[in-house]
Design an enzyme around this catalytic site. Sequence first.
Site, short mmCIF file in Angstrom:
data_model
loop_
_atom_site.label_atom_id
_atom_site.label_comp_id
_atom_site.label_asym_id
_atom_site.label_seq_id
_atom_site.Cartn_x
_atom_site.Cartn_y
_atom_site.Cartn_z
CD GLU A 207 -5.68 3.86 6.49
OE1 GLU A 207 -5.81 3.62 7.71
OE2 GLU A 207 -5.11 3.07 5.73
CG MET B 298 -0.09 -3.29 4.92
SD MET B 298 -1.05 -1.86 4.38
CE MET B 298 -2.14 -2.64 3.21
CG HIS C 90 -7.79 -1.11 7.67
ND1 HIS C 90 -8.44 -0.15 6.94
CD2 HIS C 90 -6.72 -0.49 8.23
CE1 HIS C 90 -7.79 1.00 7.05
NE2 HIS C 90 -6.76 0.84 7.84
CD GLU D 174 -3.35 -1.95 10.64
OE1 GLU D 174 -3.71 -2.19 9.47
OE2 GLU D 174 -2.97 -0.83 11.02
CG ASN E 22 -0.67 -6.88 4.01
OD1 ASN E 22 -0.60 -6.03 3.15
ND2 ASN E 22 0.25 -7.01 4.96
CD GLU F 178 -2.90 1.14 2.34
OE1 GLU F 178 -4.09 1.44 2.16
OE2 GLU F 178 -2.45 0.84 3.46
#
Length: 920
Positions: A373, A316, A354, A351, A318, A180
């Site tokens: 975000e 992150m 997300h 995270e 993922n 990203e």
Amino acid sequence: MSSSSVVYLLLTLISLTLPSTCLPSESSSTATENTHVATNGLPFPWSKLRLPNYIIPVHYHLLIHPNLTTLRFNGSVKIEIDVKNNTNWVVLHSKNLEITAATVLDESEANLFDKALPVLDYPPHEQIAIFSPTILTSGEKYFLYLEFSASLNDGFFGFYKSSYKTTEGQTRVLASTHFEPTSARMAFPCFDEPNFKANYSVRIRRGPSHIALSNMPIEHTVELDNGLFEDRFEASVQMSTYLVAFIVCDFKSVSKRTVTGIDVSIYAVPHKWHQTHYALEAAVKLLEFYETYFNIYYPLPKLDLIAIPDFQSGAMENWGLTTYRETSLLYDPDVSSTSDKLWVTMVIGHELAHQWFGNLVTMEWWNDIWLNEGFARYMEFVSVEATYPQLKVEDYLLDTCFAAIGRDSLNSSRAISCSVENPTQIKEMFDTVSYDKGACILHMLRHFLTDDVFQSGIVRYLRKFKYRNAKNEDLWDSLVNVITLTFSYCWEYVTAYRFVGEHIDLKKMMCTWTLQKGIPLVTVKRQGTKLYIEQERFLKTVQPSDPLWQYLWHIPLTYKTSHSNNEMRHILQIKSDVLVLDEDVDWVKFNTDMNGYYIIHYDAEGWNVLIELLKVNHSAVSFKDRANLIHNAFQLVTAGRLTLDQALDLITYLKSETHNVPLLQGLGYLESFYKMIEKRNITYILQYFRDVIDKQTWSNEGTVSDRRLRSELLSLACDLGYTPCLEKAKHFYQTWVTSNGTISLPSDVTETIYMVGAQDENGWQYLLEKYGVSMSEAEKCKFLAALASSKDSSKLLRLLELGMEGSVIRTQDLSTLIYTVARNPAGHFLAWNFVKKNWNKLVEKFQLGSFSMRNIIIGTTAQFSSKEELANIKDFFDSVKDQSSQLRVTQVAVENVEKNILWLERNLETLRMWLQQRLN
């Protein structure tokens, strides 16, 4: 004729003789007219930064083989593509990859051509184009097959190398990914834009001493003839390229299964395995919370969380394989503080949020990254408050909004949703506006709509757009639909319905918050029972040309009075309005609990009444209201709207304050003034707050709020040179050194103890040695902060050089180190000069537009407050104009210094006089 000439002739003849449907449908010119030239001198067939939409990826079959000895990797990718328009060209992304073979396969996966196809490379747009001699026909199924190789990246993006040292001192290497926003193209050729969602079937080759991880579980492993193993992973759900991840390492893990059968695992380097247990507990609890809150099951069979030794950002998301900096995942009860524990919990909460906001539903383009975000930042608070109420996470929400206001009250701010095209612009979108302002307007919206309606609206949004992409307005549409349904059937909400449904268009309201920059200033003037209110844009550095009155928000105002405990509401949709109270009141406080994102300015009498209220009975308003009043007052001072002595009078009540949030807010301003006028108000701070400082114990006792206050107050007291604080810290430090670092210090005050110990030669050297051998990243952060507090500029320079070199102090910590040194009065100019001297190296390490570069630029300039320093900054930015002109953050840095200069001109003499009167 050379081979390149043959290719050029072939491409030119075909492009001239084929019908227009054979060329990229969105191109503004034919290949021969295009001014974009590939690396081999041939015209590149596509002129735009965004990829054409006439070819859609459906399924990637990816093989990756990293060699951890040569530090290179090779691989192949077979991409099933859906052709929308007839064409001879396939344009996709690739950066720093050597493409060794390219061809197109038909539906049966047979080669359409006998020879490899030519590949054109256009590095300025990070794109390649593959030419097919035969027209690829719309509606037919094809596969694009590419083979490639590259070096593992030295930085923190793409497919990069990381390393760690074992307890025996051996260096172990691993390979990890961070894609990203636009770095998947550095690991494999792909359609690297968020709206090109596809499935992924990944195969990874590795040695027998390593493991491989990817988004999905391993389906099976095959042993190859050369002693290697090939792990073949299950096919993924549909997702964007930036969420793909793969890692080859030798880590160890702990695992647990959720109540809905999801396998959660925490991975770390083997000797830090014991620091993974808290993260596992938190991850399971938070994942179960989100499944309930969103009313949508987590769609993958497993979720891995892995701590990477070299990692630029905090974490992150993922899908199925979330990656973290070690400080964001590992928790050591022996050395980690309560703040460290809260940080780990909040990052995991971010995270995991997300996995729904960002992964399940992804923004259509990076202009709406706040949908990812902003939501994830806000859900940190919602999820942690629900699962770990003892951590008091709500205390930090105000700080988040204060940070957003600090940026948003500058002219260099931007709208939450704004146009971006190139990778540098995209990286800059990952900032305070997207994260913090996004979270704060969502908090305002949730309070406005009620928790239930807000929750139902986002569940509807997630269900409607799952495995798809969404835009700003799609969220508002989902909320409007829920409002209509809810209030049509539930009379319980009839008042709120009248408030929302009849008087305001929700989509129009929220567009005033996301499509224009800035924060509103609401001025309140009271005359008897009438409240005259008006709005304009709030700016700290107002220029005569600034059109403050051109801005208009739809503001959900809330307020309380001396005669009512109930919150009252009003929507301010016009420039000015009048509210009529039911009766005469002693005081009015707007923006209840700071649930709204706006600044309030009262008339002189309004401020005087509130100042007196805090002195006489501060508990008449909540701790959030008290912190909000303090913050608003000093923001208004900076903007020249309120006199400094009024704001200082407001915080004189703090001697009676018991809650950490307003107390720390007020102390923070006093500490900044202390640095601003060469420590001349040190006596006042110590005199006024000695009682609350003396009450602090050097322990880990008390609630999370107590412990946070203790940590901050004792750090400040020692920094101010308060003798009892220094003596206690020195005693702890000497005892710790005598034990050779084996005794445990109170974790909440450890950093303060180290800082005091670092002020002499022997103490500094000892801490540097301990930093080099520590196995805890939380502990190393405390060591580094202490080392950077030295008043010896030669030691500070040595630290910066060690950070640049990257072996003793990891490169990942360099930006924070530069920022910390710059905050040290002995390091202001040292850090800035270091950045100027090493600018190109820093850009190479961290990438232009990255959080690290923004942190460095803001951190090293924020302390300056003279016209000479401002000229110095501008001259430097002019000298690197090719790079600085691409960055919004350079404008922020300049405006911050202009703000500081203006503040001193307006307030320095007032501050001196006010302090002199109090001290006398």
